[in-house]
Design an enzyme around this catalytic site. Structure first.
Site, PDB file in Angstrom:
ATOM      1  N   HIS A 120       0.823  -1.207   0.000  1.00 21.86           N
ATOM      2  CA  HIS A 120       0.000   0.000   0.000  1.00 21.86           C
ATOM      3  C   HIS A 120       0.863   1.266   0.000  1.00 21.86           C
ATOM      4  CE1 HIS A 120       0.832   0.716   4.295  1.00 21.86           C
ATOM      5  NE2 HIS A 120       0.669  -0.583   4.460  1.00 21.86           N
ATOM      6  N   ASP A 121       0.370   2.280  -0.674  1.00 24.75           N
ATOM      7  CA  ASP A 121       0.990   3.610  -0.712  1.00 24.75           C
ATOM      8  C   ASP A 121       2.360   3.625  -1.383  1.00 24.75           C
ATOM      9  OD1 ASP A 121      -0.991   5.219   1.107  1.00 24.75           O
ATOM     10  OD2 ASP A 121      -0.497   3.453   2.277  1.00 24.75           O
ATOM     11  N   GLY A 138       4.788  -1.353   2.572  1.00 15.43           N
ATOM     12  CA  GLY A 138       4.059  -0.114   2.365  1.00 15.43           C
ATOM     13  C   GLY A 138       4.958   1.098   2.299  1.00 15.43           C
TER      14      GLY A 138
END
Length: 259
Positions: A120-121, A138
């Protein structure tokens, strides 16, 4: 539009008329898929994913799935934004961002091999190669034309610079500077990415300047700050050396040491 009859495509998804969707693929609502993109069999494209043009999603790939973050609120309409001409091989998985204003972003012409994980991100630039079974935690940022080998694990919030190369099975816990090759557990710099620089068309003069900059940083006996100060006092650096200096200056986690 060529959609296999066993595929499930939500009525609120937007697909260009040239898109192809294979058997047993699922495409959720609020997905946008641009011109010339091919989604093969058994893939899953989650809500909030936006593709550009001419991407290829191979069998079993999962794009835009919710983040593996215990604090994530599933009702958050976070996103995954993908550029043009990317390839996602079998069973690769890309996780969407954790917040509305921090999508996972993948640029153009990236090649993500089988079972690779992009957390994520994460932010990927252009023309990167991510090989089999690697893991980007992440908030990892990868520049342009980096090569990350198989079974590499990159710690969250790390940066991987342009034209960096990371050898297989490496454990990356600090930033990997541009134009360098890294290896090991924990990972350290072992030299320049000479093959990548030659293939990238860098002149002998530029390659020599990059080598000299790293010689000052790693082998002068000065700490990083003093070495960077020394480099900045010198004139006539090519843009690549200025990029190296900025990379070290901007690093939050710290740049890894030389072996």
């Amino acid at each position: 539009m060529k959609i296999h009859p066993t595929a499930i495509v939500d009525s609120k998804a937007e697909l260009h008329e040239s898109v192809e969707v294979g058997a047993y693929t699922i495409i959720e609502k609020d997905v946008v898929i641009g011109e010339g993109t091919v989604i093969e069999t058994g893939a899953r494209i989650f809500a909030g994913t936006k593709f550009g043009k001419f991407n290829k999603v191979h069998h079993g790939a999962v794009i835009g799935v919710g983040p593996q973050d215990l604090g994530f609120d599933p009702s958050t309409p976070s996103k995954t934004i993908i550029g043009d001409n990317n390839t996602f091989k079998e069973y690769s998985n890309i996780h969407k961002g954790t917040k509305v204003d921090s999508p996972t972003i993948i640029g153009n012409r990236n090649y993500v091999m089988g079972n690779a994980h992009v957390g994520h991100d994460c932010i990927l630039g252009d023309d990167n190669i991510l090989t089999h079974g690697l893991v980007l935690a992440g908030h990892v940022t990868v520049g342009n034309k980096a090569f990350i080998s198989g079974l590499v694990a990159v710690h969250q919030f790390c940066f991987v610079g342009d034209y960096a190369m990371i050898a297989g099975c490496s454990k990356v816990v600090q930033d990997v500077p541009p134009f360098a090759t890294a290896d090991g557990n924990p990972c350290t710099i072992i030299g320049l990415n000479t093959v990548g620089l030659k293939r990238g068309g860098f002149s002998p003069e530029t390659r020599s300047a990059i080598k000299n900059a790293y010689k000052v940083i790693y082998h002068s006996g000065m700490n990083y700050r003093a070495a960077l100060d020394q480099l900045e006092k010198e004139s006539g650096h090519p843009p690549e050396v200025l990029q190296i200096i900025k990379f070290f200056r901007d690093s939050d986690r710290g740049v890894m040491n030389h072996r």
